[in-house]
Scaffold this active site. Sequence first.
Site, PDB file in Angstrom:
ATOM      1  N   ASP A 393       0.853  -1.186   0.000  1.00 29.90           N
ATOM      2  CA  ASP A 393       0.000   0.000   0.000  1.00 29.90           C
ATOM      3  C   ASP A 393       0.891   1.238   0.000  1.00 29.90           C
ATOM      4  OD1 ASP A 393      -3.058   0.794   0.753  1.00 29.90           O
ATOM      5  OD2 ASP A 393      -1.627   2.202   1.662  1.00 29.90           O
ATOM      6  N   GLU A 436      -4.992   2.703  -3.545  1.00 27.73           N
ATOM      7  CA  GLU A 436      -3.532   2.670  -3.577  1.00 27.73           C
ATOM      8  C   GLU A 436      -2.973   1.318  -3.157  1.00 27.73           C
ATOM      9  OE1 GLU A 436      -4.612   4.500   0.478  1.00 27.73           O
ATOM     10  OE2 GLU A 436      -5.481   4.262  -1.518  1.00 27.73           O
TER      11      GLU A 436
END
Length: 524
Positions: A393, A436
């Site tokens: 992430d 993300e």
Amino acid sequence: MTGTRKRESAQTEIDILASLGRDLAATTDAETAATIILDAADHLMGWDASYLILYDPAKGGAPRPLLTIDTVQGKRVIQRNAAPKTPSENMLKAIEHGGFLSQYNEFFEIDPSRSFGDRRQRTLSQLFVPVVSGSRTIGVLSIQSYERHYYKDEELDLLKDLASHCAGALERIWAQEAVSDFVERLKILHAAVNAINASLEMERVCQVVYETVTEVMPCNDFVIDGYDRETNEIIPIYAVEHPGRRVFTNRYVADHGMAGEIVLTKKPLLFHNKKEMDESEIKFEEFGTLEEDPTESILAAPMILHGEIYGMVSAQSYEANAYNEDDLYLLEVLASHAAIAIENARLFDSIQQLANTDPLTGILNRRRFFELAELEFAKAENSNIPFSVIMLDVDDFKQFNDRHGHKVGDAVLIRTAETCKISLRVDDIFGRMGGEEFAVALPNTPLDNAVEVATRLRQAIQEGDSFEYPDLPLSDTYNITVSVGVAEYNHTCKTLDVLLDRADKAMYASKNSGRNQVRVWGQG
């Protein structure tokens, strides 16, 4: 055959020739017809050796022996392996001069490829005449004796008469055989076209075209090349080198090579020998592993669709005179269908690509990632093959969007995806889970190796150049980092979701411990 034979009476000759016509009219088999003709020549003039070879100088190609017979130790023997690759000098001389008589006074050696039968003796008296139907030469008939001066001019004239009587029947039989052979090849072609049109896989289309070509004509090497109009480049699609070995080559500018010539002219190419290749002045693009190209014959047809050139299909033989106009027609038909199928496969691939990839980063989308990862999970579950997953992430991603807008946020995601792709193997499965967050499935990879991969990804992203967006001041830069979690499959993982959830929890442990680090599920 000994002594000087007496020529048959005029009436007997007429009867033999009349019987010849009746017998030939009753057969459709080429070798049977040749046997009838050579038997008639034997009754009329006698011979120790003989042959009847079909050859059309207007079409070229390799001669086709119908029947070749020699006398070996007093017995007539059919020579099945006497098949010249090119017409002999005697054949060409007979065609040019309308027949001739040759006499030799002693035994002589000749090239084994041009000889047959008992090599301990040589025919010393020979007759050669062309077989002409109308204005078309269709072959050469020869009878030969081991005795000196056995034949004279009158026998030459008689053999010409015999050839004239059999020419029409031979042409009919040859044409019937050619039609039958062509029909059989068209049946193969029809089945191939159906298979080509039914496939949307580029590799399968090329494989069917290649297999069909090898079935209907000589083919040692085979090439399918595409053409990129935007870059004016030849794009290798499918190439095979004898004996069936796939060859992979690089694209090149379409200003040379056989494919370049076809792209320029949109016309097919047919070369019967190296001399014709050299005279074409084409600078051929070489491929394969052989130091010296053994190609003697080339056939190449353009792939054209809606008037646009898409590339070419080419068959190549290591024998001279391997191809004729019928072969060219068959290859052109295949090439036209290949053009349609390859374009359809390309469009299908494009659609599949759109359906399977994330539109922003170009990597696998969530759905396709799960489809591929599920297959690897099943292998690990059923075969005890090591299997690991990584979740990563982008750290502080919200700041990119809040400070600079979504364009910059999108650019960060693209940069992250590109960096990971460079660092992963071809077999690794890499996709965007949403926002993300990214995931990597590592087939046949135990935990220790997976941690090494995760560490390499984190470092590659951190050590990348400071991120700059063109619309921002040069001084306004931001380094990208990621938090990473790793998990390995074991028997307690009942589903892929469980395994990914473990990696996801390890990833959040990384974030909670200060970000920009790798954590492993189950370790702390």
